[in-house]
Design a protein around this motif. Structure first.
Motif, PDB file in Angstrom:
ATOM      1  N   UNK A 126       0.959  -1.090  -0.110  1.00  0.00           N
ATOM      2  CA  UNK A 126      -0.069   0.142   0.035  1.00  0.00           C
ATOM      3  C   UNK A 126       0.871   1.231  -0.011  1.00  0.00           C
ATOM      4  N   UNK A 127       0.907   2.104  -0.930  1.00  0.00           N
ATOM      5  CA  UNK A 127       1.319   3.492  -1.152  1.00  0.00           C
ATOM      6  C   UNK A 127       0.154   4.176  -1.832  1.00  0.00           C
ATOM      7  N   UNK A 128       0.662   5.589  -1.411  1.00  0.00           N
ATOM      8  CA  UNK A 128      -0.364   6.681  -1.712  1.00  0.00           C
ATOM      9  C   UNK A 128       0.194   8.010  -2.393  1.00  0.00           C
ATOM     10  N   UNK A 129      -0.198   8.319  -3.484  1.00  0.00           N
ATOM     11  CA  UNK A 129       0.488   9.575  -4.030  1.00  0.00           C
ATOM     12  C   UNK A 129       0.105  10.836  -3.268  1.00  0.00           C
ATOM     13  N   UNK A 130       1.084  11.638  -3.034  1.00  0.00           N
ATOM     14  CA  UNK A 130       0.801  12.893  -1.995  1.00  0.00           C
ATOM     15  C   UNK A 130       0.855  14.211  -2.869  1.00  0.00           C
ATOM     16  N   UNK A 131       1.422  14.090  -4.071  1.00  0.00           N
ATOM     17  CA  UNK A 131       1.723  15.180  -5.062  1.00  0.00           C
ATOM     18  C   UNK A 131       2.670  14.911  -6.045  1.00  0.00           C
ATOM     19  N   UNK A 132       2.409  15.667  -7.122  1.00  0.00           N
ATOM     20  CA  UNK A 132       3.299  15.717  -8.237  1.00  0.00           C
ATOM     21  C   UNK A 132       3.695  17.054  -8.724  1.00  0.00           C
ATOM     22  N   UNK A 133       4.891  17.209  -9.390  1.00  0.00           N
ATOM     23  CA  UNK A 133       5.354  18.326 -10.097  1.00  0.00           C
ATOM     24  C   UNK A 133       5.643  17.904 -11.286  1.00  0.00           C
ATOM     25  N   UNK A 134       5.118  18.475 -12.385  1.00  0.00           N
ATOM     26  CA  UNK A 134       5.401  18.419 -13.853  1.00  0.00           C
ATOM     27  C   UNK A 134       5.771  19.642 -14.554  1.00  0.00           C
ATOM     28  N   UNK A 135       6.879  19.311 -15.526  1.00  0.00           N
ATOM     29  CA  UNK A 135       7.286  20.503 -16.661  1.00  0.00           C
ATOM     30  C   UNK A 135       6.743  19.909 -17.945  1.00  0.00           C
ATOM     31  N   UNK A 136       5.997  20.798 -18.785  1.00  0.00           N
ATOM     32  CA  UNK A 136       5.608  20.389 -19.877  1.00  0.00           C
ATOM     33  C   UNK A 136       6.338  21.350 -20.917  1.00  0.00           C
TER      34      UNK A 136
ATOM     35  N   UNK B  33       1.687  21.652 -10.926  1.00  0.00           N
ATOM     36  CA  UNK B  33       1.785  21.008  -9.306  1.00  0.00           C
ATOM     37  C   UNK B  33       0.526  20.731  -8.873  1.00  0.00           C
ATOM     38  N   UNK B  34       0.446  19.451  -8.109  1.00  0.00           N
ATOM     39  CA  UNK B  34      -0.877  19.164  -7.103  1.00  0.00           C
ATOM     40  C   UNK B  34      -0.387  18.683  -5.862  1.00  0.00           C
ATOM     41  N   UNK B  35      -1.428  18.377  -5.230  1.00  0.00           N
ATOM     42  CA  UNK B  35      -1.223  17.749  -3.928  1.00  0.00           C
ATOM     43  C   UNK B  35      -0.475  18.797  -3.059  1.00  0.00           C
ATOM     44  N   UNK B  36       0.776  17.899  -2.478  1.00  0.00           N
ATOM     45  CA  UNK B  36       1.442  18.654  -1.438  1.00  0.00           C
ATOM     46  C   UNK B  36       2.188  19.809  -1.878  1.00  0.00           C
ATOM     47  N   UNK B  37       2.549  19.868  -3.112  1.00  0.00           N
ATOM     48  CA  UNK B  37       3.232  21.209  -3.770  1.00  0.00           C
ATOM     49  C   UNK B  37       2.247  22.185  -4.510  1.00  0.00           C
ATOM     50  N   UNK B  38       1.042  22.013  -4.600  1.00  0.00           N
ATOM     51  CA  UNK B  38       0.132  22.845  -5.260  1.00  0.00           C
ATOM     52  C   UNK B  38       0.175  24.076  -4.797  1.00  0.00           C
ATOM     53  N   UNK B  39       0.004  24.350  -3.466  1.00  0.00           N
ATOM     54  CA  UNK B  39       0.119  25.799  -2.977  1.00  0.00           C
ATOM     55  C   UNK B  39       1.432  26.599  -3.199  1.00  0.00           C
ATOM     56  N   UNK B  40       2.482  25.929  -2.898  1.00  0.00           N
ATOM     57  CA  UNK B  40       4.002  26.374  -2.927  1.00  0.00           C
ATOM     58  C   UNK B  40       4.084  26.783  -4.427  1.00  0.00           C
ATOM     59  N   UNK B  41       4.128  25.774  -5.236  1.00  0.00           N
ATOM     60  CA  UNK B  41       4.190  26.307  -6.585  1.00  0.00           C
ATOM     61  C   UNK B  41       3.341  27.334  -7.328  1.00  0.00           C
TER      62      UNK B  41
END
Length: 110
Positions: free
Chosen positions: A58-68, A78-86
């Motif tokens: 069992x693992x759960x995604x907490x957030x992601x950062x993507x460069x397109x 960004x989403x999850x744990x990095x959404x606000x900061x980014x």
């Protein structure tokens, strides 16, 4: 926490296999390195995902950062744990007449 990085080319090249990282610094360095590959491959996306690992099953995604990367440049999301900061960093850059680049994000998160 564990981290996974990968990139996908926009021009039909095979996807880069996922790489697993024990530390955020190692994952961030791989994410940035993958962006360099995107420039050589004429675009695509580089993604870093943080996972909370509870046990072997069992693992759960907490957030992601993507460069397109595309023909006119690129952008970060960004989403999850990095959404606000980014999001705050992107607004700060915009208010100062700048654009949030991957290099700026890496410097900020390092």
């Amino acid at each position: 926490m564990k981290y996974v990085t990968s990139y996908h080319s926009a021009n039909g090249q095979p996807a880069n296999g996922e790489e697993f990282h024990e530390t955020f610094d190692a994952a961030l360095a791989a994410w940035e390195s993958n962006i360099g590959s995107l420039l050589a491959l004429s675009g695509g996306d580089s993604t870093l995902v943080a996972w909370a690992v509870f046990d072997a099953d069992y693992a759960k995604p907490l957030g992601s950062i993507s460069w397109c990367e595309h023909c006119e440049g690129g952008y970060v999301s960004a989403d999850g744990i990095w959404a606000d900061e980014v999001g705050h960093l992107a607004r700060y850059e915009e208010e100062n007449g700048e654009t949030l680049t991957a290099a700026k994000l890496v410097r900020h998160l390092s």
